[in-house]
Enzyme design. Structure first.
Site, PDB file in Angstrom:
ATOM      1  CB  SER A 794      49.453  45.060  35.010  1.00 54.47           C
ATOM      2  OG  SER A 794      50.611  44.858  35.800  1.00 54.47           O
ATOM      3  CE  LYS A 837      48.498  42.302  38.738  1.00 56.51           C
ATOM      4  NZ  LYS A 837      48.301  42.996  37.441  1.00 56.51           N
TER       5      LYS A 837
END
Length: 905
Positions: A794, A837
């Protein structure tokens, strides 16, 4: 000769006192005071009863043999025990009054001397024969205790060996003992002739014997004529009472014997017999006794009132209120829990409706039996009830017809229809309320709550129990939790299931949990110590974990995963105001008026002193503030001589701003200031932890902010730093990076080299951006906090932006964070942990987040509305869209638009 007189005491109906017999009865306090000064040796006569209207009726002058006083300041009455001495007659009928005091003295006359002549021999023999037959019948009655039967046997021997002149006195005592009727006792009392008294007693005893024999015959005949269906119906109606009686009579055998648990019954019976044969001095005696104690202490049957909470009409409303009162936010989690509670309630209502219909069917059948004129159970019950009231020949008992009674389904079938509780797995960072959610569910269901800590468990025997062959063996954690709960359907929390020890020579604890958490197998869970099946299907299992990575796939497949990502700033403010601050005030001996946190102070505590997904650090910070104010309040109380529970002398008015109160406090107008301002936090909690990081977050060349998920499940921002150093055109990576993230860095560099001309980094398309006219350079890419392992697909988007910023000299704003993976074709791939996140970026103060287009649904469904309203989201499909969003539209000098070429290999 002077006429003899005796005082009169009125006996309660239907008490009759005969010579040689005793009678105990309560008396009022004023009568007790009148009797106390009188010695017990002179006889006091008993009053005639209310059914002797004749003035020549016989009475029995008694003697006080016992007098019991009540305890001081109690409602207990005085007790008086009288013993009959002789028969007397009243000369004149007494006048019965309500008030027994003062004791009236009445004229009496004693029987003549010829009245005590010995009775005839044949009369005595008839009396003895009748008395012995009745007493032997009583001694053979198994419904009476052994001590009582032995007493009847002794009385029979006494009657057989008694002399003729004592027969009349013995008759008085036997009539009082066998419970003759009131009228028969009055006739016996008023009869003076011993022969007549013996004849009367013989007739009474014969009548009693006839009633007893006929009653026994009728009961036997009725029992034999009852059909099997009727017997089964009666037994089912009294099943609960029989089970309770068995438990009381045999405390060593568990109640499950009445429920048909054959294996438990055999094991308990065998061990109980074995225990009787083992001497107490033997060490094995303690082992067997401990096993039986464990076996009998487990709750083998569910409570009868388990469904009362579920069937209430306000169950769902109370459950929703309970969850809202215990937790703020977590709407998705609460919705899933309410779905489960609603299903449980519906199944309970269906089961209750089925039981009601079954009870109605049985009631209709019983009504038909009762209304049947030909006989049936009602006729049998009537004959059995009236057996002691009339003399009926046994041969005249009519035969009872066979009445079909429907047999209800067994309890096992009803139990099988119950709902199987799901296995809920709460995944989230520490301090997000996973354990407290389990406690709220237990309170909503009205069940006990038990917690089993699985962190660090390395032995399979901790789950399944140790075998009895080992020294100091015992049951597993599940059996211990059931014993503590006291019910078969508790809410059981398996805490930290992701930290169970791995497979070793002690076995695999996670493999042992497979049977426990499987609804198809835990119906008969076998504990190695108990070695009998235990039903775990009624338990609501709730598991907690911080990460899914260390949970075995078969175990994870049995659980329903519910994510708890963390709290936003607004949620933390509400939690601190509603839960944490009152809790800390109570723990530190203060109340609400003593400490008042302003909104700016509380917000600064949330944003500058804590930056976590949960609220544990926030609670510690609030606790530090409360303790600081507690010291000030204690000093103020000591100085002013106030009570600790008193309120501050001057509380802030609702219309008065806190600044004015602080000013007046400094001027001496207020001795103790309960208000905590934001500028006081540095004095109370010290320097804020995250000020330095915020100052370092400035626009710098080669630095961008990516989004990561820590091993504890918390979302955070992490800088991706890059610099150019003299070298040979290579890429250097540091920061304890894993193989996957290293490949992302290689992909990012390859993409940047391929599109360096389009980005204006090079003047020619085939030119290497790492080769400058005079020398070659290397790119050093670093992710801080090198002691922490980092890996995952990611970071590609952030690395591309960092390299482009380094090579172009353009900067990315520090309030922009990003996540996503790239491909060689320039596509942005979706990633996981988007909610965590985004919440981490929100806590860090970022106002713009770049995420892949494929994760748009995760943002819309999982991220709270208040966070989405305060942040700008850019959903990118390609790397160019990411660069335009990060650097700003038109910031990068794109030369040409390179089309995306799809591979056709």
């Amino acid at each position: 000769m002077e006429q003899p007189t005796l005082p009169l005491i009125i006996l309660p109906f239907p008490l009759v006192l005969l010579p040689g017999a005793r009678a105990t009865f309560p008396i009022p306090a004023n009568l007790a005071d009148a009797l106390l000064p009188t010695p017990s040796s002179p006889p006091y006569p008993s009053s005639k009863t209310r059914e002797t209207p004749s003035s020549t009726s016989g009475l029995s002058p008694p003697r006080i043999t016992r007098f019991v006083r009540p305890r001081p300041n109690s409602d207990e009455p005085h007790l008086l025990t009288l013993t009959g001495l002789a028969r007397v007659r009243l000369t004149d009928p007494p006048q019965v009054v309500n008030d027994p005091l003062p004791l009236p003295r009445l004229d009496v006359s004693y029987p003549p001397q010829d009245a005590d002549s010995p009775p005839a021999t044949d009369v005595v023999q008839d009396f003895k024969a009748a008395a012995i037959r009745l007493l032997e019948r009583f001694s053979q009655d198994t419904s009476q205790s052994a001590r009582k039967r032995e007493s009847w046997t002794r009385i029979a021997h006494l009657v057989e060996e008694s002399e003729s002149h004592k027969a009349a006195a013995l008759a008085d005592a036997i009539i009082s003992a066998v419970g003759a009727e009131h009228a028969d006792k009055l006739v016996l009392l008023s009869t003076e002739s011993p022969s007549l008294r013996l004849q009367h007693v013989t007739n009474v005893l014969a009548k009693q014997l006839s009633i007893v024999e006929v009653s026994s015959k009728i009961a036997t005949a009725v029992d034999e004529s009852l059909s099997k269906q009727q017997k089964a119906l009666f037994l089912r109606q009294q099943l609960a009472a029989i089970s309770a009686e068995l438990q009381r009579l045999e405390p060593g055998i568990p109640t499950c014997m009445a429920r048909g648990m054959a294996e438990v019954r055999r094991a308990a019976t065998a061990e109980a017999r074995r225990l009787k044969r083992i001497p107490p001095q033997n060490a094995e005696h303690g082992v067997v006794r401990t096993y039986l104690e464990w076996l009998t202490s487990l709750p083998w049957t569910p409570p009868a009132t388990a469904s009362e909470t579920l069937t209430r009409s306000d169950f769902l409303t109370n459950s929703k209120s309970q969850l809202d009162a215990d937790h703020y936010g977590l709407e998705k989690v609460k919705r899933r829990l309410m779905e489960y509670l609603a299903v449980v309630r519906l199944r309970a209502l269906i089961a209750q409706e089925a039981e009601t219909e079954q009870a109605k069917a049985q009631e209709v059948t019983l009504k038909k039996v009762i209304d049947d004129p030909a006989g049936g159970a009602s006729e049998a019950d009537g004959q059995k009830e009236n057996a002691c009231r009339a003399l009926i020949k046994a041969g005249e008992i009519p035969a009872l017809p066979q009445v079909p009674v429907p047999v209800p389904p067994p309890q096992s079938l009803l139990k099988a229809k119950g709902i199987k509780a799901p296995i809920l797995l709460f995944i989230g960072p520490p301090g997000t309320g996973k354990t407290s959610l389990g406690q709220s569910i237990a309170r909503a269901l009205g069940r006990p709550f038990q917690r089993i800590a699985l962190g660090g468990v390395r032995d399979e025997a901790e789950i399944r129990g140790h075998r009895r062959t080992y020294v100091a063996s015992g049951p597993g954690l599940l059996a211990q939790a059931l014993r503590k709960a006291g019910r078969m359907d508790p809410v059981l929390l398996l805490d930290e299931i992701d930290k169970v020890g791995q497979s070793n020579y002690h076995g695999d604890p996670s493999a042992a949990l497979l049977e426990v958490l499987d609804p198809e197998q835990n119906v008969a869970f076998n504990d190695h110590y108990l070695n009998v099946p235990i039903d775990l299907s009624q338990i609501l299992f709730i598991c907690t974990a911080n990460s899914l990575d260390t949970i075995s796939p078969p175990l994870l497949d049995r659980c329903e995963v519910i994510q708890l990502s963390g709290y936003t700033h607004d949620e933390k403010l509400h939690i601190a105001r509603r839960f944490l601050l009152p809790k800390q005030l109570t723990q530190n001996g203060l109340s609400g008026p003593h400490v008042q946190l302003t909104e700016p102070a509380l917000l600064k505590t949330v944003t500058h002193y804590t930056r976590e997904a949960g609220v544990r650090s926030l609670e510690r910070s609030i606790g530090g503030i409360v303790r600081f104010k507690a010291v000030e309040w204690a000093a103020h109380v000591d100085a002013q001589g106030l009570a600790p529970s008193s309120l501050p002398t001057l509380l802030p008015a609702a219309s008065e701003p806190s600044d004015a109160l602080v000013k007046r406090s400094k001027e001496g107008g207020v001795g103790y200031n309960p208000v905590v301002e934001a500028d006081e936090l540095e004095k109370i909690l010290g320097l804020s932890r995250y000020d330095g990081e915020d100052r370092e977050r400035e626009a710098r060349r080669g630095v961008v902010w990516g989004l990561v998920v820590t091993g504890m499940g918390e979302g955070e921002i992490m800088p991706v730093e890059s610099i150019a150093t003299p070298g040979s055109g290579h890429l250097k990576l540091t920061g304890s990076l894993g193989d996957v993230i290293k490949e992302s860095a290689e992909l990012a560099l390859s993409w940047v080299k391929t599109h360096s001309y389009d980005l204006g980094i090079t003047s020619k398309r085939a030119q290497d951006p790492l080769r400058i006219p005079d020398a070659m350079i290397d790119i050093h890419l670093h992710l801080p906090a090198g002691a922490q392992k980092k890996d995952g697909p990611s970071a590609g988007v952030a690395m591309v932006c960092a390299m482009v910023s380094l090579l172009t000299g353009k900067c990315v704003p520090p309030t922009t964070a990003m996540t996503g993976e790239i491909t060689l074709r320039g596509r942005v791939s979706p990633v996981g942990g988007v909610k965590e996140k985004v919440l981490g970026a929100h806590r860090a103060g970022a106002n713009k987040v770049i995420v892949p287009w494929a994760n748009r649904k995760d943002v819309e469904h999982d991220v709270p509305k208040e966070v989405r309203a305060r942040m700008q989201f850019v959903f990118a499909r390609t790397v160019r869209e990411v660069l335009d969003a990060a650097f700003g539209e038109g910031t990068l000098p794109w030369h040409t638009l390179t089309p995306v070429v799809e591979s056709r290999l």
